[in-house]
Design a protein around this motif. Structure first.
Motif, PDB file in Angstrom:
ATOM      1  N   GLU A  84       0.855  -1.185   0.000  1.00  0.00           N
ATOM      2  CA  GLU A  84       0.000   0.000   0.000  1.00  0.00           C
ATOM      3  C   GLU A  84       0.893   1.239   0.000  1.00  0.00           C
ATOM      4  O   GLU A  84       1.801   1.357   0.827  1.00  0.00           O
ATOM      5  CB  GLU A  84      -0.920   0.007   1.220  1.00  0.00           C
ATOM      6  N   THR A  85       0.635   2.148  -0.937  1.00  0.00           N
ATOM      7  CA  THR A  85       1.489   3.320  -1.118  1.00  0.00           C
ATOM      8  C   THR A  85       0.647   4.575  -1.281  1.00  0.00           C
ATOM      9  O   THR A  85      -0.369   4.553  -1.985  1.00  0.00           O
ATOM     10  CB  THR A  85       2.381   3.151  -2.366  1.00  0.00           C
ATOM     11  N   ILE A  86       1.080   5.656  -0.639  1.00  0.00           N
ATOM     12  CA  ILE A  86       0.434   6.956  -0.793  1.00  0.00           C
ATOM     13  C   ILE A  86       1.337   7.858  -1.623  1.00  0.00           C
ATOM     14  O   ILE A  86       2.523   8.016  -1.321  1.00  0.00           O
ATOM     15  CB  ILE A  86       0.162   7.623   0.568  1.00  0.00           C
ATOM     16  N   LEU A  87       0.784   8.447  -2.674  1.00  0.00           N
ATOM     17  CA  LEU A  87       1.489   9.492  -3.415  1.00  0.00           C
ATOM     18  C   LEU A  87       1.130  10.826  -2.775  1.00  0.00           C
ATOM     19  O   LEU A  87      -0.023  11.261  -2.838  1.00  0.00           O
ATOM     20  CB  LEU A  87       1.071   9.477  -4.887  1.00  0.00           C
ATOM     21  N   LEU A  88       2.103  11.469  -2.142  1.00  0.00           N
ATOM     22  CA  LEU A  88       1.893  12.747  -1.454  1.00  0.00           C
ATOM     23  C   LEU A  88       2.396  13.854  -2.365  1.00  0.00           C
ATOM     24  O   LEU A  88       3.606  14.015  -2.573  1.00  0.00           O
ATOM     25  CB  LEU A  88       2.631  12.753  -0.115  1.00  0.00           C
ATOM     26  N   LEU A  89       1.468  14.635  -2.932  1.00  0.00           N
ATOM     27  CA  LEU A  89       1.795  15.604  -3.966  1.00  0.00           C
ATOM     28  C   LEU A  89       1.736  17.032  -3.429  1.00  0.00           C
ATOM     29  O   LEU A  89       0.775  17.414  -2.759  1.00  0.00           O
ATOM     30  CB  LEU A  89       0.823  15.449  -5.138  1.00  0.00           C
ATOM     31  N   ALA A 129      -0.817  21.663   0.741  1.00  0.00           N
ATOM     32  CA  ALA A 129      -0.251  23.013   0.640  1.00  0.00           C
ATOM     33  C   ALA A 129      -0.208  23.519   2.075  1.00  0.00           C
ATOM     34  O   ALA A 129       0.501  22.955   2.907  1.00  0.00           O
ATOM     35  CB  ALA A 129      -1.079  23.904  -0.279  1.00  0.00           C
ATOM     36  N   GLY A 130      -1.041  24.540   2.410  1.00  0.00           N
ATOM     37  CA  GLY A 130      -1.115  24.957   3.807  1.00  0.00           C
ATOM     38  C   GLY A 130      -1.834  23.931   4.667  1.00  0.00           C
ATOM     39  O   GLY A 130      -1.715  23.933   5.888  1.00  0.00           O
ATOM     40  N   ARG A 131      -2.608  23.057   4.047  1.00  0.00           N
ATOM     41  CA  ARG A 131      -3.254  21.923   4.705  1.00  0.00           C
ATOM     42  C   ARG A 131      -3.269  20.780   3.703  1.00  0.00           C
ATOM     43  O   ARG A 131      -2.881  20.945   2.547  1.00  0.00           O
ATOM     44  CB  ARG A 131      -4.666  22.290   5.147  1.00  0.00           C
ATOM     45  N   ALA A 132      -3.742  19.609   4.121  1.00  0.00           N
ATOM     46  CA  ALA A 132      -3.713  18.431   3.251  1.00  0.00           C
ATOM     47  C   ALA A 132      -5.116  17.888   3.040  1.00  0.00           C
ATOM     48  O   ALA A 132      -5.990  18.027   3.905  1.00  0.00           O
ATOM     49  CB  ALA A 132      -2.817  17.354   3.861  1.00  0.00           C
ATOM     50  N   TYR A 133      -5.318  17.279   1.881  1.00  0.00           N
ATOM     51  CA  TYR A 133      -6.589  16.666   1.535  1.00  0.00           C
ATOM     52  C   TYR A 133      -6.332  15.269   0.971  1.00  0.00           C
ATOM     53  O   TYR A 133      -5.407  15.069   0.186  1.00  0.00           O
ATOM     54  CB  TYR A 133      -7.341  17.479   0.479  1.00  0.00           C
ATOM     55  N   VAL A 134      -7.205  14.329   1.343  1.00  0.00           N
ATOM     56  CA  VAL A 134      -7.166  13.003   0.738  1.00  0.00           C
ATOM     57  C   VAL A 134      -7.971  13.070  -0.559  1.00  0.00           C
ATOM     58  O   VAL A 134      -9.177  13.310  -0.536  1.00  0.00           O
ATOM     59  CB  VAL A 134      -7.748  11.933   1.679  1.00  0.00           C
ATOM     60  N   LEU A 135      -7.304  12.876  -1.664  1.00  0.00           N
ATOM     61  CA  LEU A 135      -7.985  12.903  -2.956  1.00  0.00           C
ATOM     62  C   LEU A 135      -8.467  11.523  -3.371  1.00  0.00           C
ATOM     63  O   LEU A 135      -9.444  11.396  -4.100  1.00  0.00           O
ATOM     64  CB  LEU A 135      -7.055  13.460  -4.029  1.00  0.00           C
ATOM     65  N   ALA A 155      -4.485  25.685  -6.921  1.00  0.00           N
ATOM     66  CA  ALA A 155      -5.863  26.136  -6.729  1.00  0.00           C
ATOM     67  C   ALA A 155      -6.765  25.043  -6.177  1.00  0.00           C
ATOM     68  O   ALA A 155      -7.847  25.320  -5.662  1.00  0.00           O
ATOM     69  CB  ALA A 155      -6.430  26.654  -8.060  1.00  0.00           C
ATOM     70  N   ALA A 156      -6.324  23.772  -6.273  1.00  0.00           N
ATOM     71  CA  ALA A 156      -7.146  22.665  -5.784  1.00  0.00           C
ATOM     72  C   ALA A 156      -7.192  22.615  -4.262  1.00  0.00           C
ATOM     73  O   ALA A 156      -8.113  22.031  -3.687  1.00  0.00           O
ATOM     74  CB  ALA A 156      -6.618  21.337  -6.326  1.00  0.00           C
ATOM     75  N   VAL A 157      -6.196  23.193  -3.599  1.00  0.00           N
ATOM     76  CA  VAL A 157      -6.150  23.166  -2.129  1.00  0.00           C
ATOM     77  C   VAL A 157      -6.715  24.456  -1.560  1.00  0.00           C
ATOM     78  O   VAL A 157      -7.534  24.436  -0.641  1.00  0.00           O
ATOM     79  CB  VAL A 157      -4.704  22.930  -1.627  1.00  0.00           C
ATOM     80  N   THR A 169       0.879  13.530   7.901  1.00  0.00           N
ATOM     81  CA  THR A 169      -0.107  13.061   8.870  1.00  0.00           C
ATOM     82  C   THR A 169      -1.314  12.440   8.174  1.00  0.00           C
ATOM     83  O   THR A 169      -1.792  11.357   8.548  1.00  0.00           O
ATOM     84  CB  THR A 169      -0.562  14.205   9.785  1.00  0.00           C
ATOM     85  N   GLN A 170      -1.831  13.118   7.148  1.00  0.00           N
ATOM     86  CA  GLN A 170      -2.964  12.580   6.390  1.00  0.00           C
ATOM     87  C   GLN A 170      -2.592  11.252   5.731  1.00  0.00           C
ATOM     88  O   GLN A 170      -3.388  10.305   5.695  1.00  0.00           O
ATOM     89  CB  GLN A 170      -3.406  13.578   5.322  1.00  0.00           C
ATOM     90  N   SER A 171      -1.388  11.171   5.201  1.00  0.00           N
ATOM     91  CA  SER A 171      -0.946   9.945   4.531  1.00  0.00           C
ATOM     92  C   SER A 171      -0.832   8.784   5.503  1.00  0.00           C
ATOM     93  O   SER A 171      -1.247   7.655   5.208  1.00  0.00           O
ATOM     94  CB  SER A 171       0.395  10.192   3.834  1.00  0.00           C
TER      95      SER A 171
END
Length: 329
Positions: A84-89, A129-135, A155-157, A169-171
């Motif tokens: 299991e792998t998370i891509l953190l962009l 960015a300034g915060r993280a989102y699980v996409l 602009a997505a964040v 942390t989210q990852s």
């Protein structure tokens, strides 16, 4: 994987239905007129044609059954290791810098999408960015992962800054909800700058305790570059004061253009603490690919893909010939 006997059974069923339809057509002609009279006014196909059409139909159906039953790339990702792998962009505005061509953001998109097609197991995507989102939660849907990797933009964040701690942390939380016992990894794509939130030291400790390996791909240069305010820039209202006089680049509080630089120190710190690898840009990305595929089966790009393509081509030729090349009667 659909077995050959089942595929042949499906083909036989299709051929049987076509045979019934052919016999009905012959019976209808017999009721319409005597065969000698029909031959005078109607050009009937040769006696062998219906059987040739029957064979082409059966071959096409069997080929489609085998191709669709092969499972595709997603099935081959489910390897025995349960990887299991998370891509953190990185979706911060600094990724708009063009100190690498065509831009940090585009390099990140291409590398992340490429890595997604070469990894095994389930993959998730997190933007920060300034915060993280699980996409995307952990999934084997390669197409969705590629789309998210190629669509990352500040602009997505919507919140300016760059918080590696938030992204990590989210990852880690996302991996915690996965299967137990499998290999768990995070691949960070970033310039390594931290301008918001707490230090990522606590997140690194959590990753180490959970057995999560962090790899990192540094994007940018030590010389750095300015941040152009393109349409992909963050729409965060707090950035308005730094867009002075319609400037084309981001400005600091002193009115001078902000220069963003690759911070390899932070990236190497998180990888060395968890036993991962750090590479710069496309240099050495193959090493991370090999690391993530270790102990698994063949990569997604295998000869099985060529076999599926050949089966689909056979199906197309067979069904086209049956439907359009041979005469009907």
């Amino acid at each position: 994987m659909l077995s050959l006997p089942i595929a042949l059974l499906i083909g036989a069923l299709a051929a049987g239905l076509r045979l019934l339809a052919t016999r009905r057509s012959v019976a209808d002609r017999a009721r319409l007129a005597e065969s000698s009279l029909l031959e005078r006014y109607v050009r009937l196909p040769a006696e062998a044609v219906p059987f040739v059409r029957l064979g082409l139909l059966a071959a096409g159906v069997v080929a489609i059954a085998l191709a669709t039953g092969s499972g595709g790339a997603e099935a081959r990702r489910l390897d025995e290791t349960g990887a299991e792998t998370i891509l953190l962009l990185d979706a911060s505005n600094s990724m708009l810098a063009v100190d690498v061509e065509p831009s940090r953001l585009q390099v990140q998109r291409e590398l992340a999408a490429r890595l997604a097609t070469r990894m095994e197991g389930r993959i998730g995507v997190v933007y920060f960015a300034g915060r993280a989102y699980v996409l995307s939660p952990l999934t084997t849907d390669v197409s969705a992962i590629e789309m998210l990797a190629e669509g990352v933009r500040p602009a997505a964040v919507g919140l300016g800054g760059s918080s590696l701690a938030s992204g990590l942390t989210q990852s880690i939380d996302l991996l915690a909800g996965g299967e137990e016992g499998g290999r768990k990894s995070i691949v960070v794509f970033s310039d390594g700058e931290e301008t918001a939130g707490p230090s990522f030291g606590e997140a690194i400790g959590r990753a180490r305790d959970a057995g999560v390996v962090i790899h990192a791909v540094g994007i940018g240069t030590a010389a750095g570059g300015q941040i152009p305010l393109t349409r992909e820039a963050s729409l965060d209202p707090t950035m308005a004061a730094r867009r002075r006089g319609g400037a084309s680049v981001l400005q600091g509080p002193d009115g001078n253009p902000v220069v963003t630089r690759l911070d390899e120190r932070s990236l190497t710190q998180m990888t060395s603490a968890t036993g991962g690898r750090y590479v710069r840009g496309s240099d050495g990305i193959a090493a991370i690919e090999r690391e993530l595929a270790r102990g698994t089966r063949d990569p997604v790009t295998s000869t099985e893909d060529a076999a599926v393509a050949a089966l689909l081509l056979l199906a197309f030729v067979s069904l086209w010939g049956e439907g359009f090349l041979l005469p009907r009667g």
